[in-house]
Design a protein around this motif. Structure first.
Motif, mmCIF file in Angstrom:
data_model
loop_
_atom_site.group_PDB
_atom_site.id
_atom_site.type_symbol
_atom_site.label_atom_id
_atom_site.label_comp_id
_atom_site.label_asym_id
_atom_site.label_seq_id
_atom_site.Cartn_x
_atom_site.Cartn_y
_atom_site.Cartn_z
ATOM 1 N N LEU A 15 0.864 -1.123 0.049
ATOM 2 C CA LEU A 15 -0.254 -0.049 0.036
ATOM 3 C C LEU A 15 0.951 1.175 0.098
ATOM 4 N N ARG A 16 1.936 1.363 0.788
ATOM 5 C CA ARG A 16 2.701 2.311 0.918
ATOM 6 C C ARG A 16 3.411 2.641 -0.495
ATOM 7 N N ALA A 17 3.862 1.497 -1.202
ATOM 8 C CA ALA A 17 4.324 1.474 -2.552
ATOM 9 C C ALA A 17 3.438 2.114 -3.490
ATOM 10 N N GLU A 18 1.927 1.697 -3.285
ATOM 11 C CA GLU A 18 1.100 2.319 -4.215
ATOM 12 C C GLU A 18 1.149 3.762 -4.219
ATOM 13 N N VAL A 19 0.924 4.223 -2.874
ATOM 14 C CA VAL A 19 0.614 5.564 -2.589
ATOM 15 C C VAL A 19 1.950 6.445 -3.121
ATOM 16 N N ARG A 20 3.182 5.931 -2.831
ATOM 17 C CA ARG A 20 4.454 6.622 -3.369
ATOM 18 C C ARG A 20 4.331 6.768 -4.886
ATOM 19 N N ALA A 21 3.964 5.565 -5.622
ATOM 20 C CA ALA A 21 3.764 5.305 -7.242
ATOM 21 C C ALA A 21 3.061 6.685 -7.591
ATOM 22 N N THR A 149 2.492 -4.210 -10.282
ATOM 23 C CA THR A 149 2.939 -3.365 -11.445
ATOM 24 C C THR A 149 3.233 -1.972 -11.033
ATOM 25 N N ARG A 150 2.556 -1.302 -9.885
ATOM 26 C CA ARG A 150 2.826 -0.133 -9.307
ATOM 27 C C ARG A 150 4.191 -0.213 -8.775
ATOM 28 N N ARG A 151 4.512 -0.974 -7.868
ATOM 29 C CA ARG A 151 6.079 -1.339 -7.414
ATOM 30 C C ARG A 151 7.066 -1.332 -8.145
ATOM 31 N N LEU A 152 6.729 -1.809 -9.594
ATOM 32 C CA LEU A 152 7.888 -1.832 -10.675
ATOM 33 C C LEU A 152 7.660 -0.367 -11.326
ATOM 34 N N GLN A 153 6.724 0.204 -11.519
ATOM 35 C CA GLN A 153 6.768 1.672 -11.912
ATOM 36 C C GLN A 153 7.614 2.389 -11.048
ATOM 37 N N LEU A 154 7.299 2.338 -9.534
ATOM 38 C CA LEU A 154 8.045 3.043 -8.862
ATOM 39 C C LEU A 154 9.406 2.736 -9.000
ATOM 40 N N ALA A 155 9.924 1.651 -8.682
ATOM 41 C CA ALA A 155 11.225 1.045 -9.001
ATOM 42 C C ALA A 155 11.745 1.586 -10.050
ATOM 43 N N LEU A 178 -5.965 -7.657 -20.103
ATOM 44 C CA LEU A 178 -7.275 -7.289 -19.369
ATOM 45 C C LEU A 178 -7.075 -6.941 -18.100
ATOM 46 N N VAL A 179 -6.078 -7.409 -17.391
ATOM 47 C CA VAL A 179 -5.872 -7.263 -15.875
ATOM 48 C C VAL A 179 -5.390 -5.431 -15.701
ATOM 49 N N PRO A 180 -6.132 -4.745 -15.042
ATOM 50 C CA PRO A 180 -5.601 -3.319 -14.989
ATOM 51 C C PRO A 180 -3.975 -3.285 -14.786
ATOM 52 N N SER A 181 -3.287 -2.270 -14.909
ATOM 53 C CA SER A 181 -2.036 -2.369 -14.822
ATOM 54 C C SER A 181 -1.318 -0.774 -14.563
ATOM 55 N N ALA A 182 -0.469 -0.624 -14.025
ATOM 56 C CA ALA A 182 0.059 0.848 -13.956
ATOM 57 C C ALA A 182 1.123 1.332 -14.843
ATOM 58 N N ALA A 183 1.017 0.244 -15.965
ATOM 59 C CA ALA A 183 2.332 0.430 -16.836
ATOM 60 C C ALA A 183 2.078 1.836 -17.639
#
Length: 253
Positions: A15-21, A149-155, A178-183
């Motif tokens: 969750l923290r990673a999502e917020v930072r992303a 994917t959000r963690r990878l985007q942040l990284a 089909l699966v949502p992504s932060a890409a």
């Protein structure tokens, strides 16, 4: 002080990673980009090219070997034009090194990491992206959760490294996108017939590129020729394309 269980700790960390992303995505501003150097593509991409410190997802348009190979070579061509070594996290042993070399990505530039599960691939990708000393990190996976994917985007943003995710079709036949992504971008690649040659032989491969989603821009489709030995795509050598290119050269002169 209560001790958090591992599962709860992992959820909180995600969750923290999502917020930072989300915060970093909003504050990122203008991104550095890698142009394809093809106007038909770059003019339709937000920023004029692929954001380099970002996550991009690529899949074959159909669950067929040809499309899967085309998606792999599309990734190889992008990675070939980025400076530095490329970390490639494998989910199965089916990469054809001579094919990657023909797309500009020679064996001396690739570091292979053999992973048995998607979770291992994601972990290797994240570590490689945070390292900051790689040109690109490639990972082969199936279904991936939005939080991952959000963690990878942040990284990718923190390490300033391009993340290229090859999403492979699974036995259930579900479209990998089909699966949502932060890409930042999500691509489908399909093989189409090559152009006829004046002499017997095998023509340069042609693909239908579908940008299914991009952050800050519209989706589009194009038919392109596959990468050359430097990883560069090209418009098919057809009369309409040749006349367009000639007109642009005349205007530039």
């Amino acid at each position: 002080m209560p001790v958090l269980s591992p599962s709860r700790s992992e959820r909180l960390a995600a969750l923290r990673a999502e917020v930072r992303a989300i915060e970093s995505a909003g504050a990122a501003g203008v991104r550095e980009c890698l142009p394809f150097e093809v106007d038909a593509i770059d003019a339709r991409l937000a920023g004029g090219g692929l954001a380099t410190a970002a996550l991009h997802e690529i899949t074959g348009a159909r669950p067929e070997p040809g499309d899967d190979a085309a998606a792999t070579l599309f990734i190889a061509g992008i990675a070939a034009r980025l400076e530095g070594p490329v970390l490639w996290a494998l989910s199965r042993r089916d990469l054809f090194a001579p094919g990657l070399a023909l797309a500009g990505l020679g064996p001396s530039r690739i570091l292979y990491a053999e992973c048995g599960r998607d979770e291992d691939v994601l972990a290797v990708m994240e570590e490689g992206l945070r390292h900051g000393g790689l040109g690109a990190v490639v990972g082969e996976v199936g279904r991936v959760a939005m939080a991952s994917t959000r963690r990878l985007q942040l990284a990718a943003e923190e390490g300033g490294t391009t993340a290229l995710m090859l999403k492979r079709w699974r036995r259930n036949g579900e479209d990998p996108l089909l699966v949502p992504s932060a890409a930042v971008t999500r691509w489908r690649i399909a093989c189409v017939p090559s152009g006829a040659l004046a002499v017997p032989g095998i023509g340069r491969p042609r693909w239908r590129l579908e940008l299914a989603r991009q952050r800050g821009g519209e989706p589009f489709q194009l038919v392109m020729e596959g990468p050359d030995h430097e990883g560069r795509l090209a418009l098919p050598a057809e009369p309409s394309n040749r006349s367009d290119q000639t007109d642009r050269k005349r205007l530039a002169a």
